[in-house]
Write an enzyme that holds these catalytic residues in place. Structure first.
Site, PDB file in Angstrom:
ATOM      1  N   HIS A   1      45.356  45.286  43.650  1.00  0.00           N
ATOM      2  CA  HIS A   1      45.584  43.965  43.078  1.00  0.00           C
ATOM      3  C   HIS A   1      46.920  43.849  42.342  1.00  0.00           C
ATOM      4  O   HIS A   1      47.063  43.020  41.437  1.00  0.00           O
ATOM      5  CB  HIS A   1      44.435  43.529  42.177  1.00  0.00           C
ATOM      6  CG  HIS A   1      44.261  42.030  42.130  1.00  0.00           C
ATOM      7  ND1 HIS A   1      44.511  41.211  43.200  1.00  0.00           N
ATOM      8  CD2 HIS A   1      43.868  41.194  41.118  1.00  0.00           C
ATOM      9  CE1 HIS A   1      44.266  39.955  42.880  1.00  0.00           C
ATOM     10  NE2 HIS A   1      43.882  39.915  41.618  1.00  0.00           N
TER      11      HIS A   1
ATOM     12  N   HIS B   1      43.067  44.088  35.869  1.00  0.00           N
ATOM     13  CA  HIS B   1      44.039  43.429  36.731  1.00  0.00           C
ATOM     14  C   HIS B   1      45.374  44.187  36.707  1.00  0.00           C
ATOM     15  O   HIS B   1      45.811  44.645  35.639  1.00  0.00           O
ATOM     16  CB  HIS B   1      44.283  41.994  36.254  1.00  0.00           C
ATOM     17  CG  HIS B   1      43.588  40.954  37.066  1.00  0.00           C
ATOM     18  ND1 HIS B   1      42.230  40.736  36.985  1.00  0.00           N
ATOM     19  CD2 HIS B   1      44.056  40.052  37.980  1.00  0.00           C
ATOM     20  CE1 HIS B   1      41.898  39.748  37.808  1.00  0.00           C
ATOM     21  NE2 HIS B   1      42.986  39.323  38.428  1.00  0.00           N
TER      22      HIS B   1
ATOM     23  N   SER C   1      41.870  41.480  31.977  1.00  0.00           N
ATOM     24  CA  SER C   1      43.329  41.444  31.862  1.00  0.00           C
ATOM     25  C   SER C   1      43.854  42.717  31.212  1.00  0.00           C
ATOM     26  O   SER C   1      43.213  43.270  30.316  1.00  0.00           O
ATOM     27  CB  SER C   1      43.753  40.234  31.025  1.00  0.00           C
ATOM     28  OG  SER C   1      45.135  40.292  30.716  1.00  0.00           O
TER      29      SER C   1
END
EC number: 3.5.1.23
Length: 712
Positions: free
Chosen positions: A124, A233, A284
């Site tokens: 990702h 992420h 995050s």
């Protein structure tokens, strides 16, 4: 096996060595599996192509900070059952790409590898070239399909599995876990709080903090590789970044591999270390939290908006800038994985993985799925159904990792006539679609859009790989924290109920095909970014729970399932607005490779060396498995040794088009001299290709003056 004991060793180290020695003497080191690991370069065109991830049309590549790689392991049990798992430094995976990889594998190995036993997952990163997903919504910000990206990824994914296959040896697998704090936060905490209080009370944190590691060794306990799953992420590098990067998890992999491949360049060496994606949907890396970019004040919790004049709502990492934040978090992840690998026997949490290898896979037509499942909102068994794919208004708001455009806000549950008019110009949702997706207001009816081809997938890939008592759940999207926890629990319970097996379940995110996000039914009601991007409607998670429970039971019973409808073949309808390289030129009195800016004569630790070359376009040759430049250290009068390449964290390559009409361009190479740098004499060499105006590509090379790096 010999055991050499240094008198200065501590008791725990001696005990560890004794344990290994006795394991071999007692036959405990007998192979349980055949295991192999492999790695390959998948760096696409580093310039003039948009990056995949932030959907920011301005985020066009200008060079390389780190190359991106695909890393694979292959495991085979005593009966010949085999699985392959790949973690690729890519935004996600597309099924057209996986289909091409399988095609190449079968051309070499026959039916040894196929859709069911190969899983390909993306880390990702939002800093790698796009144009490989073959669905319009995901490629539109890249200006369409990019054949050069697709080809280098297909070949690299194939090659890493081939290398893992070629490297198969008798070996063993160990599983261990550790807690890693200060790496992730929940970027949609108000959505997470929608989940039942009694469920949330079972967990200490609102994100998963556990790093799960599979360690691969041969029969002599030599370390072959380590694959680590952690939910975060890969967005430490924000949407202003223009250099190819594997981001935080990629840097962690480079550090781990450097530890076990000493004196090797990044991407080289036998040991393979990977950091793989998990249930990262609402997670995050920007752990300092969101703030208004101008005022520094807190953003609104529900909408992630700032008052007028206070800027955008941006979250930031722990460093002074995004590069340092990437480095800090990558170091923390690498240290955690290294800690597990270095654990001594008395302290070790590792346990050996034993048991057979199995796999199961099914394609599922999500819009036409009908079933029943427990509804946590009504607290009873309800009918569930999928919806035609659609994106909600809050999708356009972006996230605190990368805010969107216009006036969209997260948490939007009402529509707007103007945006509905724009939506209907593209594709109009039916009343059934609108009802199906409630409370999501539909901004893009992607399931109804057919021009020029399918905008988002309707058929998804659901897959389980079983290695002993470890089950890897390959999910085709980004599960949020609680969505992943529920799925893990469901699979674990089903495996126990049917097979009596207590399993470790690993969620492998963004695998095989990409379908955006999956949130819990409760989180869906909040309609923040993740919920607005849950494309099959409010029952999406319930459908996955139903499907994976059924697949788990079939897997444990060794039953086969219907393959399901295959995704459409779309290779022959791809469109692109990206242009190729027309030609390259250079100013009068220079040539390609001419050093326009030479380095200084002397540098010290923490200084930065800069060299500028007259160059061709880097898209002329991607130098796959090679490098656009080398930093070389002088050994003697006749010999120089490569110290750094374009894959090294310490270097950067930035390309500029200086004259579009005449095709002039320049390449800047930066080398930050780290404290680990050996003093001595250095030079920088650049290799490239230029495209002649009358046709053909030709190699060139440029070499800087030598310069001295002094001791600190």
């Amino acid at each position: 096996m010999s055991l050499a004991v240094n008198p200065t060793m501590d008791i725990s180290k001696i005990a560890f060595l004794a344990f290994i020695a006795l394991s071999g003497l007692c036959g405990l080191a007998n192979a349980t599996y055949k295991v192999g690991v492999g790695r390959a370069d998948i760096t696409g065109p580093p310039v003039e192509i948009n990056f995949m991830g932030y959907a920011n049309i301005k985020q066009v590549g200008r060079g390389i900070h780190t190359r991106v790689f695909a890393r694979a392991f292959v495991v085979e049990d005593e009966k010949g059952n085999r699985v392959a798992f790949v973690s690729a430094d890519a935004g996600m995976m597309g099924y057209g790409l996986k289909r091409e990889v399988i095609k190449r594998l079968q051309a070499r190995y026959g039916n040894l590898y196929h859709t069911d036993n190969v899983a390909i997952s993306g880390t990702h990163t939002h800093g790698a070239p796009g144009g490989f997903l073959m669905h319009l919504l995901y490629d539109i910000s890249i200006l369409g399909f990019v054949p050069q990206t697709f080809e280098v990824m297909a070949q690299g994914l194939y090659l890493c599995i081939k290398r893992a296959t070629d490297n198969l040896v008798d070996g063993r697998i160990f599983l261990s876990k550790t807690t890693v704090l200060n790496v992730n936060i929940n970027r949609s905490p108000s959505s997470y709080l929608r989940n039942p209080e009694e469920e949330r009370a079972q967990y200490e944190h609102d994100t998963d903090k556990t790093l799960t590691q599979l360690r691969f060794v041969d029969v002599e306990n030599n370390l072959l590789g380590a694959f680590n799953w952690y939910a975060v992420h890969a967005t430490s590098m924000n949407n202003t970044n223009r250099l190819v990067t594997s981001d935080n998890v990629g840097y962690a992999a480079l550090l781990l591999e450097k530890e076990y491949n000493p004196n090797k360049m990044p991407g080289k060496g036998k040991f393979v270390g990977a950091f793989c994606s998990s249930n990262l949907g609402d997670v995050s890396p920007n752990i300092m939290g969101p703030k208004c970019s101008i005022s520094g004040n807190e953003c609104d919790l529900l909408t992630s908006r700032c008052p007028a004049g206070e800027g955008d709502c941006f979250a930031s990492g722990p460093g002074k800038d995004m590069v340092e934040s990437t480095q800090i978090l990558g170091q923390r992840l690498s240290d955690a994985a290294l800690g597990l690998l270095n654990e001594q026997s008395q302290e070790s949490t590792a346990r050996e993985v034993t048991g057979d290898v199995r796999f199961i896979h099914q394609f599922v037509d999500m819009p036409n799925y009908n079933g029943t499942a427990y509804n946590p909102l009504s607290r009873k068994i309800d009918k569930i159904r999928g919806c035609q794919p659609a994106m909600g208004y809050s999708f356009a708001a972006g996230t605190t990792d990368g805010p969107g455009a216009f006036s969209f806000a997260q948490g939007t549950t009402t529509d707007n006539p103007m945006w509905n008019f724009v939506r209907d110009f593209i594709a109009t949702p039916t009343q059934e679609d609108i009802k199906c997706h409630e409370p999501k207001p539909i901004l893009l009816a992607t399931g109804r859009a057919t021009f020029p081809y399918e905008w988002q997938p309707k058929i998804v890939s659901d897959q389980l790989l079983k290695i002993g008592d470890v089950i890897i759940a390959a999910v085709p999207c980004e599960f949020t924290t609680m969505a992943g926890r529920r799925l893990r629990n469901q699979i674990r319970a089903a495996a126990s109920a049917v097979g009596g097996l207590d399993t470790e379940v690993i969620i492998a995110g963004l695998t095989n095909i990409y379908t955006s996000y999956t949130v819990t039914p409760e989180e869906y009601q909040a309609q923040r970014y993740e919920a607005a991007s849950t494309i099959f409607g409010p029952h999406t998670h319930s459908i996955y729970m139903d499907v994976f429970e059924r697949l788990t039971k079939a897997l444990m019973r060794n039953e086969t399932v219907e393959p399901g409808p295959s995704p459409p073949y779309m290779n022959d309808v791809m469109l692109s607005l990206n242009t190729g390289v027309l030609f390259d030129g250079h100013p009068i009195n220079t040539d390609f490779g001419y050093v326009k800016t030479q380095p200084g004569k002397e540098y010290g630790i923490n200084d930065t060396v800069k060299v500028t070359y007259i160059s061709g376009n880097p898209r002329n040759n991607l130098f796959t498995e090679k490098t656009y430049f080398t930093v070389e250290r002088k050994i003697n009068e006749d010999r120089w040794k490569v110290a750094y390449t374009d894959a090294s964290w310490e270097t950067k390559m930035i390309w500029h088009r200086t004259n579009t009409i005449l095709g002039f361009s320049e390449l800047e190479i930066y080398w930050n001299i780290s404290p680990q740098t050996l003093p001595g004499v250095y030079r920088i060499r650049h290799s490239g290709e230029y495209k002649y105006i009358l046709g053909g590509k030709y190699p060139y090379e440029g070499l800087s003056h030598s310069f001295t790096v002094n001791e600190d």
